[in-house]
Write an enzyme that holds these catalytic residues in place. Sequence first.
Site, PDB file in Angstrom:
ATOM      1  N   GLU A  71       0.807  -1.223   0.000  1.00 34.01           N
ATOM      2  CA  GLU A  71       0.000   0.000   0.000  1.00 34.01           C
ATOM      3  C   GLU A  71       0.844   1.279   0.000  1.00 34.01           C
ATOM      4  O   GLU A  71       0.545   2.242  -0.699  1.00 34.01           O
ATOM      5  CB  GLU A  71      -0.946   0.021   1.206  1.00 34.01           C
ATOM      6  CG  GLU A  71      -2.140  -0.911   1.083  1.00 34.01           C
ATOM      7  CD  GLU A  71      -1.824  -2.325   1.516  1.00 34.01           C
ATOM      8  OE1 GLU A  71      -0.659  -2.601   1.889  1.00 34.01           O
ATOM      9  OE2 GLU A  71      -2.729  -3.178   1.480  1.00 34.01           O
ATOM     10  N   HIS A 140     -10.506  -4.263   9.975  1.00 36.04           N
ATOM     11  CA  HIS A 140     -11.111  -4.075   8.651  1.00 36.04           C
ATOM     12  C   HIS A 140     -12.437  -3.319   8.738  1.00 36.04           C
ATOM     13  O   HIS A 140     -13.295  -3.474   7.882  1.00 36.04           O
ATOM     14  CB  HIS A 140     -11.383  -5.424   7.970  1.00 36.04           C
ATOM     15  CG  HIS A 140     -10.163  -6.100   7.429  1.00 36.04           C
ATOM     16  ND1 HIS A 140      -9.229  -6.681   8.240  1.00 36.04           N
ATOM     17  CD2 HIS A 140      -9.729  -6.296   6.156  1.00 36.04           C
ATOM     18  CE1 HIS A 140      -8.267  -7.221   7.496  1.00 36.04           C
ATOM     19  NE2 HIS A 140      -8.539  -6.996   6.231  1.00 36.04           N
TER      20      HIS A 140
END
Lengths: 339, 322
Positions: A71, A140
């Site tokens: 990322e 998440h």
Amino acid sequence: MPPDSSANIQSDRNITLKAAVLEAMFEEMKCDENVVLIGEDVGAAGGVFKQTEGLFETFGADRVIDTPISESAIFGLSVGAAMAGSRPIVEVMFGDFLTLVMDQLVNQAAKVHYMSAGGFNVPLVLRTGIGIGGSLGPQHSQSLHSWLAHIPGLKVVMPSSAADAKGLFKAAVRDNNPVIFMEDRMTYNLKEHVPTGEKIIPLASAAVKRKGVEVTIFAISRAVHTALAAAEILLEEKNISTEVVDLRTLAPLDVETIVSSVRKTGRAIVLDGGYKSFGITGEIAATIGELVFDYLDAPVMRLAAPDIPVPYSPSLESLMVPSVDQVVAKVSTMFGDSV
Amino acid sequence: MTAKLNRPQSIKLYKDMVTIRAFEEEVRKMFSAGLAPGLVHLYSGQEAVGVGTCATLDKDDYIASHHRGHGHCIAKGSDITRLFAEIIGRRPGYSLGRGGSMHIHDPETGNLGTNGIVGGSVPLATGAALSAKLRGTGQVAISFFGDGVLNQGILFESLNMAALWSLPVVFVCENNGYGEFTEIDDVTAGRPYTKRGAAFDIPADKYDGMDVLVVYDAVSKAVERARKGKGPSFLIFDTYRYSGHSVGDKQEYKDEKERQLWEARDPIQKMAKLMVKMKLATKNDLKKMDEEINSTVVAAAKVAKKMPVPGADDLARHVYAP
């Protein structure tokens, strides 16, 4: 685009938020060849939520770029590419993973235009899914928009509905700044009529989603739907006329629409799916206090996620999301009801 | 390059190195006089790397620099008066005096910026290379970074994607032996460090970073390879910073003998000797050049010192692009 690639875009124009953003990506990639999509599983796989389906087939591997799970550098490369003249749309699969992107986002992307005295722009969109639901657990499920809205140089956009999502996404792609576009996954499949053609919704424009005269609920993203449901109940059961303002973008914030609504209704409650402490609910409450205190008939109230990691078990997870009942109860107290 | 070296090339390389040395000496004086309000990290000693690298590039090629970046800016063609102005916080500087030494960007010369975050500029160079490839411009990008970045994760993420997509980027590691006050060898596993590039099947080698011609040759090959679409290279140049981490660092952690050994390999002296030996210049020519450069640099510093500071109306400009 070839006709088959738009098969997932329904023709009756009642389309989901997910399809609306996909449609915006098709249109923007078609009209500007410098727009590229980059991220994990965005290409051949069509996105883990099928949110990029068909783009790879239409625009090819040079415009729809599958990446490793890196990322920080995916985003960092996109910043460099944007400085050099590309207009990347970067997908970070879960908003929680923004923690991995923070240096490139906060120290690089947000400051390049300022540090270069306008010499370089960073025209990119970071698209990410947020929100609580589906038992994805503590890592998440977070909504970290308040972190990002705190940083000068970043724009933060959070649509609540399909038509808004499309118009705001197109504006985000055309914007010359780093724009964080956060979609609550629980809104992905919400459908509504989305007009065809060029409808750009300017960033920094809040929308009055329901008109009312006695209290305003300020909300963003998924929380707007909670606010609308609560407003209906408040009218039916308590005869309270509630206005619902969808902020749509946090940064820049449409302060004018906020204060003009409070001037009219005299009561305000701020609703958010992110954490309460040091979050946007406090920011908006303080803004109202600073600018239109004299118009207030009651203290500004707040409802947000409690300051707890998001738990896994559905029995606990559901307690993290401000509910319609909680909104109704809270608003009622502003009219003297004890709960 | 030594065999083919001609007079104009050698003079350009020599002059650029001398300019950087003279520039940094003025910066040191400015700092000592209290004119530079923040931190400055000097490039003295490392000139061969920046000059040898940038000499291989076209004006529209990209570089992304680091916190010790004045030399890169000069070698890529930035204006020294504006550089001085930025370092002492004056309005005609590249960031209106709002960035300082570690935040200098120059779009005119393809300079994606000096950078205050160790490793922070590596993906920027890699991304500019990605954009150049996507747009088919033929540009290449240089990622300058110090030995400290050998231990930053973002380097590995960037190397992977650069190799995977054959991006036109050259990774130029300037190993000056120290990360801040700590010897790089004390905190780094995996020798030789070129293995870090080789792990991704990127051609990787180590060179003498005190010899501008060695640098030029190595980077030339890497740039040519990048331009041909054959992908990145990973080059480590062994070099030495004469002046400590930042101005004011007394360098008590350094050994006197070590310092003398490196100073005996000074890149400017080395080039001067070679030019005299190859009859590309006389000692007198070089002395004249030194004097001219010194007076130009001193004059530029003098001009910069008289430049205005930014006004309050500059504070909030450029937070967002129009």
